[in-house]
Design a protein around this motif. Structure first.
Motif, PDB file in Angstrom:
ATOM      1  N   GLN A 310      18.114  48.888  60.834  1.00 15.29           N
ATOM      2  CA  GLN A 310      17.919  47.454  60.527  1.00 15.29           C
ATOM      3  C   GLN A 310      17.685  46.944  58.956  1.00 15.29           C
ATOM      4  N   SER A 311      17.878  47.948  58.120  1.00 13.09           N
ATOM      5  CA  SER A 311      17.756  47.673  56.678  1.00 13.09           C
ATOM      6  C   SER A 311      18.971  47.113  56.185  1.00 13.09           C
ATOM      7  N   LEU A 312      18.900  46.431  54.976  1.00 12.61           N
ATOM      8  CA  LEU A 312      19.982  45.782  54.189  1.00 12.61           C
ATOM      9  C   LEU A 312      19.793  46.126  52.902  1.00 12.61           C
ATOM     10  N   LEU A 313      20.939  46.650  52.229  1.00  6.27           N
ATOM     11  CA  LEU A 313      20.933  47.247  50.900  1.00  6.27           C
ATOM     12  C   LEU A 313      21.855  46.544  50.059  1.00  6.27           C
ATOM     13  N   LEU A 314      21.375  46.022  48.739  1.00  7.27           N
ATOM     14  CA  LEU A 314      22.332  45.464  47.824  1.00  7.27           C
ATOM     15  C   LEU A 314      22.891  46.464  46.648  1.00  7.27           C
ATOM     16  N   HIS A 315      24.111  46.832  46.523  1.00  2.17           N
ATOM     17  CA  HIS A 315      24.384  47.563  45.719  1.00  2.17           C
ATOM     18  C   HIS A 315      25.326  47.362  44.664  1.00  2.17           C
ATOM     19  N   SER A 316      24.770  47.263  43.342  1.00  2.00           N
ATOM     20  CA  SER A 316      25.653  46.729  42.215  1.00  2.00           C
ATOM     21  C   SER A 316      26.687  47.338  41.858  1.00  2.00           C
ATOM     22  N   VAL A 317      28.038  46.692  41.793  1.00  2.00           N
ATOM     23  CA  VAL A 317      29.340  47.183  41.338  1.00  2.00           C
ATOM     24  C   VAL A 317      29.908  46.637  40.175  1.00  2.00           C
ATOM     25  N   GLU A 318      29.055  46.112  39.412  1.00  2.00           N
ATOM     26  CA  GLU A 318      29.450  45.699  37.830  1.00  2.00           C
ATOM     27  C   GLU A 318      29.842  47.070  36.974  1.00  2.00           C
ATOM     28  N   GLU A 319      29.088  48.260  37.114  1.00  2.00           N
ATOM     29  CA  GLU A 319      29.318  49.132  36.361  1.00  2.00           C
ATOM     30  C   GLU A 319      30.610  49.834  36.383  1.00  2.00           C
ATOM     31  N   LEU A 320      31.427  49.480  37.691  1.00  2.00           N
ATOM     32  CA  LEU A 320      32.665  49.871  37.827  1.00  2.00           C
ATOM     33  C   LEU A 320      33.852  49.367  36.872  1.00  2.00           C
ATOM     34  N   ASP A 321      33.461  48.285  36.331  1.00  2.00           N
ATOM     35  CA  ASP A 321      34.539  47.655  35.534  1.00  2.00           C
ATOM     36  C   ASP A 321      34.813  48.552  34.230  1.00  2.00           C
ATOM     37  N   GLY A 322      35.897  48.848  33.813  1.00  2.00           N
ATOM     38  CA  GLY A 322      36.277  49.551  32.613  1.00  2.00           C
ATOM     39  C   GLY A 322      36.091  50.966  32.904  1.00  2.00           C
ATOM     40  N   LEU A 323      35.802  51.629  34.042  1.00  2.00           N
ATOM     41  CA  LEU A 323      35.679  52.885  34.124  1.00  2.00           C
ATOM     42  C   LEU A 323      37.011  53.576  34.340  1.00  2.00           C
ATOM     43  N   SER A 324      37.153  54.865  33.875  1.00  2.00           N
ATOM     44  CA  SER A 324      38.262  55.737  34.119  1.00  2.00           C
ATOM     45  C   SER A 324      38.390  56.088  35.494  1.00  2.00           C
ATOM     46  N   GLU A 325      39.555  56.359  36.252  1.00  2.00           N
ATOM     47  CA  GLU A 325      39.544  56.724  37.480  1.00  2.00           C
ATOM     48  C   GLU A 325      39.408  58.293  37.709  1.00  2.00           C
ATOM     49  N   ASP A 326      39.193  59.120  36.646  1.00  2.00           N
ATOM     50  CA  ASP A 326      39.050  60.549  36.898  1.00  2.00           C
ATOM     51  C   ASP A 326      37.920  60.976  36.373  1.00  2.00           C
ATOM     52  N   VAL A 327      36.833  60.063  36.208  1.00  2.00           N
ATOM     53  CA  VAL A 327      35.448  60.307  35.926  1.00  2.00           C
ATOM     54  C   VAL A 327      34.406  60.340  37.038  1.00  2.00           C
ATOM     55  N   SER A 328      33.492  60.917  36.870  1.00  2.00           N
ATOM     56  CA  SER A 328      32.540  61.211  38.490  1.00  2.00           C
ATOM     57  C   SER A 328      31.424  59.933  37.915  1.00  2.00           C
ATOM     58  N   ILE A 329      31.014  59.463  38.840  1.00  2.00           N
ATOM     59  CA  ILE A 329      29.963  58.477  38.674  1.00  2.00           C
ATOM     60  C   ILE A 329      28.827  58.652  39.502  1.00  2.00           C
ATOM     61  N   PRO A 330      27.572  58.323  39.167  1.00  2.00           N
ATOM     62  CA  PRO A 330      26.482  58.512  40.153  1.00  2.00           C
ATOM     63  C   PRO A 330      26.695  57.466  41.267  1.00  2.00           C
ATOM     64  N   PRO A 331      25.760  57.454  42.383  1.00  2.00           N
ATOM     65  CA  PRO A 331      25.870  56.594  43.560  1.00  2.00           C
ATOM     66  C   PRO A 331      25.679  55.061  42.777  1.00  2.00           C
TER      67      PRO A 331
END
Length: 995
Positions: A310-331
């Motif tokens: 019963q917890s709700l978490l808000l995850h930011s997705v703004e850091e995904l803009d401009g990233l390459s598809e072959d890089v590894s990103i943190p959670p």
């Protein structure tokens, strides 16, 4: 003489943290402003949907009903949304399992447990499409437009001149539906038929999403796979093994990435082109933290994940803009945590010196740290997201439910005990965002029930509490033993994981015969007390671990124990005991102990001879927690003066008496909470319950207090100012509610004193008006003050005493004017008083006279309007009917009584008339007998001689005297008849007045 106002400790609800989500579906609008959740279990909601623009809300329940609400949200954040029910429908023959709205918010698709899919017009409330073909319940739905883009990706080799056709003819409005058998069907809304069946999953389909730019459909299933479909041919492009059951899936960054979430409780990012996972490996959250739903809109920059706890978490997705598809990103970074419910609050404690954080033991294996700082304080320190009640962090380390916790004097060190038979010490450093496990204590054979840390400040560098962990820890367990643990001075604080080598217990003692429920250490750190289910409390020495005394007296298990605060006044000092001097000296030498038991009582014990000083009764169920309250300071007012006699008024009110002034400032009080869901405030002096606080619907496990002087106080730091001290009482219960009670004793006392002074002034003014016969102003003031007795006296004087003025209905024209210009509240109050006065014969004439005036000056419409206004304001329209019925009943009774009096008066008049005739005939006969007498001996009846002036031997004179005596009797009868006539006239006046 000064007016005394009895002081009573009062608390009011300042703030409360209540559950907002207890499981089920969650809806979020496209702007991220309006969040809708399901709460409680009164109505089993099977699905919940909101249009992207937040114009409508659709609720589907297990009762086979579908309700459509119009929301009409406001742009202002502080305006409450008022949903309006538009229609209730029965969409399917079985419960609706899934639903979805289109991008325009005009269409709604519902999937039932019978396998049917229906499309509805939301505003019209009618069915536009019905699709059949699935073999099981519908588990996922998705609207999309096929071929609606201008890039030509969905044209599939068509000629260029065909692209110039009308866009409407090229757009295909589609609906994708997935069922529990793993099949996905694509429905064409224009052709009203299924155009394709996608059969590659082998388990329940839980997620569907479409991307226009790549013209692809992604599906996720509990078979632990993601499948990317080519929408032009409906062939499989790529199968991605996720190795976890997936509950939600969707596209990000215009189709460049795919997100998924499921049983591991983490948001994972995938490349839609290669199918490779881009996020780094994440540790599973376990079954309790699994994700059940993810909500995302392209217009907002975050994902909302709903978890099984019963917890709700808000995850930011703004850091995904401009990233390459072959890089590894943190959670994905978590920008906010929202606890839908804290479940059952087992224990709680304030953290940090300013009490801006609070630790909660919430029937889970994690400790939740929440912010309890005010909004202004959070913004001041640069923590805008740490609003009141916000989740700060969860302390992970225990493997089972946490039962108890305690903090040291500084609030930077937190001790916890759990059902995994271990205790842990946590280092709290919010400035550096460090919340780490400092040490682990293993050794008990069963779950821990109590932990305690000393509250004494270190003599060296007390201003750096993070560098000075508590010297020791006391633990109690269900294995009936207590242990003292010496806390290591050096430990690895760089990792949140516990140390591989746990500390060793300094000593272990077999303490009780049953479970140990509570442990507390006194203010000096030399003694500690343990409370057990064996109905006893034992006092121990900290150094040797030897029993110093045993407190016996409870008839059930003892749930709570606490030593009195440092420098607290003794019971005899504040005049609570009536015993001798021995009790006075002993009750304050070593302090007091407070216990709460399952026998519904709270007891106060003397540490000198271990005797019970007070037994407080009032709870209707077990007392689970009892705590001492900080000393209450009420300037200039004695809490004991209201309860004492007036024998020593001179000494009590002498401001030069220093002893009295000290006693006047301090009152020893305590609070208790029980299974009855109530918090009670007790006066230790008198043993009486000062107030009862009710804001919980279930048992209360946790109770703590806070007394903080605000840091933003502008006065010098060494200037004493008790008025700025804020006392707060916090209670947490099994209903998941945390209530913050604010001490309003001083404010309440000031208001009562002010009201009493105003009341005295108004009473004096009313007396002056009555004395000066200013009835107009007096009646208005009496109505405002609500004085029934004086109001009756006023109207009685107006009606009877004062001569009636010509043309007046009540007797005075000014009073008629007052009665003719009453407002609704005054008219209502006067009708209530007339009803009460009409119930007795003594005051009924006044009531009837006033009722006659009101009926004459007001028409029927005024009384009807009064009824309607009462109904709108207070909902008691039936009360006016009751008043009128009571007036009618008693008026008829008075009328019948007067009629009986009139009938009786007729009989009396007839009897008296007959008696006059009889007495008249007898008088004529007497005149005939005395005629032969000499004329000198004949005497008039009114001038009859008395026996002492005449000779009684004369026979004639004797006969004359007999005649005179009978005439005297007749005179007495005539006087009685006149009295009866006066009474009849009074009754007739009553009849005239009442009629």
């Amino acid at each position: 003489m000064a007016t005394r106002v009895a002081i009573k400790t009062t608390f009011e609800v300042d703030k409360s943290i209540q559950p907002i989500y207890t499981g089920g579906s969650v809806a979020l609008d496209k702007e991220g402003r309006l969040l809708i959740t399901t709460l409680g279990e009164d109505v089993l909601v099977t699905d919940l949907r909101m249009t992207p623009s937040a114009s409508h809300l659709i609720i589907c329940s297990r009762s086979l009903s579908l309700r459509i609400y119009a929301l009409n949200p406001s742009l202002a954040d502080d305006v409450e949304v008022q949903p309006e029910l538009q229609r209730t429908l029965k969409p399917h023959a079985s419960p609706v399992i899934s639903s979805v709205t289109d991008a325009t918010g005009t269409l709604l698709a519902t999937g039932g447990a019978e396998g049917h899919v229906k499309v509805w017009d939301i505003r019209g409330g009618y069915v536009t499409h019905t699709f059949r073909g699935h073999g099981g319940l519908i588990s996922a739905l998705r609207f999309f437009e096929l071929g609606g883009s201008r890039d030509g990706s969905s044209q599939d080799g068509r000629r260029k001149h065909q692209r110039r056709k009308d866009e409407t003819s090229q757009k295909n409005f589609m609906l994708a539906s997935g069922d529990e058998e793993g099949k996905i069907r694509i429905w064409d809304l224009q052709k009203r038929k299924c155009v394709s069946i996608l059969d590659s999953h082998v388990s329940v389909v839980r997620g569907l999403d479409y991307n226009v730019k790549s013209n692809t459909l992604v599906s996720a299933s509990r078979d632990k796979t993601l499948i990317i479909w080519d929408a032009s041919s409906w062939k499989t492009r790529k199968v991605v093994p996720a190795l976890e059951g997936i509950e939600s899936v969707g596209f990000l960054a215009k189709g460049k990435y795919i997100y998924s979430a499921g049983e591991h409780g983490k948001i994972r990012i995938w490349s839609s082109k290669t199918g490779k996972e881009m996020t780094q490996e994440q540790e599973s959250e376990g079954e309790g933290g699994s994700v059940v739903q993810v909500v995302y809109h392209q217009e907002i920059g975050f994902l909302l994940s709903v978890h099984n706890d019963q917890s709700l978490l808000l995850h930011s997705v703004e850091e995904l803009d401009g990233l390459s598809e072959d890089v590894s990103i943190p959670p994905l970074p978590i920008i906010r945590r929202i606890s839908g419910t804290h479940d059952e609050i087992i224990d709680l404690a304030y953290l940090l010196p300013d009490h801006s954080l609070m630790a909660l033991a919430t029937n889970t294996e994690d400790v939740r740290i929440i912010s309890v700082a005010r909004r202004s304080e959070a913004v001041e320190i640069g923590q805008e997201n740490n609003y009141f009640g916000a989740d700060v962090v969860s302390l992970k380390g225990h493997q089972d439910i946490i039962i108890c916790l305690d903090v040291d004097w500084s609030g930077h060190w937190l001790a916890t005990g759990a059902k995994d038979n271990t205790a842990r010490l946590w280092r709290i450093d919010p400035i550096s965002s460090s919340f780490t496990c400092f040490a682990t204590f293993s050794g008990h054979a069963e779950s821990l029930g109590a932990v305690a840390l000393p509250k004494t400040k270190p003599s060296k560098d007390p201003h750096i509490p993070l560098d000075h962990p508590p010297p020791y820890l006391i633990t109690g367990s269900q294995d009936q033993t207590i242990k003292r643990w010496d806390i290591p001075r050096e430990a690895n604080t760089s990792s949140i994981r516990p140390h591989k080598k746990s500390s060793q217990a300094r000593y272990t003692r077999k303490a009780h015969d049953k479970d140990i429920n509570s442990i507390d250490i006194n203010a000096s750190g030399t003694l500690f007390a343990s409370a057990s289910q064996d109905r006893t409390v034992k006092i121990w020495s900290v150094e040797e671990g030897e029993v110093q005394g045993i407190l016996r007296g409870h008839r059930r298990g003892v749930w709570s124990v606490q030593f009195s605060p440092k420098n607290s006044p003794s019971l005899s000092t504040i005049g609570g005991l009536g015993g001798g001097s021995s009790t006075s000296s002993s009750s304050g030498s070593r302090g007091l102990v407070l216990t709460g038991s399952g026998d519904k009582t709270v007891k106060i014990w003397n540490l000198t001879d271990y005797t019970c000083l007070r037994t407080l009764e009032g709870h209707t169920n077990s007392v689970l927690k009892a705590v001492w309250l900080p000393f209450s300071d009420v300037p200039g007012v004695s809490s004991t003066s209201a309860n004492n006699d007036d024998d020593n008024d001179d000494d009590d009110h002498n401001p030069s008496n220093p002893v009295h002034h000290h006693h006047q400032q301090q009152t020893l009080q305590l609070a208790s909470a029980g299974s009855d869901g109530l918090v009670k405030i007790w006066d230790a002096n008198t043993g009486e319950c000062s107030s009862t606080l009710d804001n919980h619907t279930d048992r209360i496990w946790a109770l703590t207090t806070s007394s903080i002087i605000p840091t933003h106080n502008s006065k010098p730091p060494h200037t004493p100012d008790t008025t700025t001290t804020t006392t707060t009482l916090v209670s947490g219960g099994a209903d998941g509610t945390i209530t913050f009670w604010k001490d309003t004793t001083i404010a309440t006392h000031q208001n009562l004193t002010l009201q009493a002074s105003e009341r005295i002034e108004q009473d004096q003014r009313l007396q002056n008006l009555i004395h000066s016969r200013s009835y107009r102003e007096a009646i208005i003031l009496a109505l405002q003050l609500d004085h029934p007795g004086r109001l009756l006296s006023l109207f009685t004087n107006v009606i009877y005493t004062v001569p009636s003025e010509e043309g007046s209905l009540s007797g005075i024209l000014a009073v008629d004017e007052v009665l003719a210009n009453l407002d609704d509240e005054q008219l209502w109050l006067l009708l209530v008083r007339i009803r009460d006065w009409n119930t007795t014969a003594r005051t009924s004439p006044v009531a009837q006279r006033l009722l006659g005036v009101l009926v004459r000056v007001y028409d029927v419409g005024r009384f009807v309007g009064l009824k309607n206004s009462r109904k709108r304001r207070k909902g008691d329209a039936a009360a006016l009917d009751d008043i009128l019925d009571a007036l009618k009943a008693y008026t008829l009774r008075h009328y019948e009584r007067i009629e009986e009096l009139v009938e009786q008066s007729y009989l009396i008049e007839y009897t008296l008339g007959e008696m006059r005739e009889v007495l008249g005939d007898m008088g004529e006969m007497g005149d005939m007998d005395v005629d032969p007498l000499p004329s000198s001996s004949s005497v008039d009846v009114e001038q009859a001689p008395t026996p002492r002036n005449h000779d009684l031997e004369d026979e004639g004179r004797s006969a004359g005297q007999e005649k005179t005596g009978s005439s005297g009797d007749e005179d007495e009868e005539e006087e009685d008849t006149e009295d009866d006539d006066d009474e009849d006239e009074d009754d007739e006046e009553d009849v005239i007045m009442l009629t």
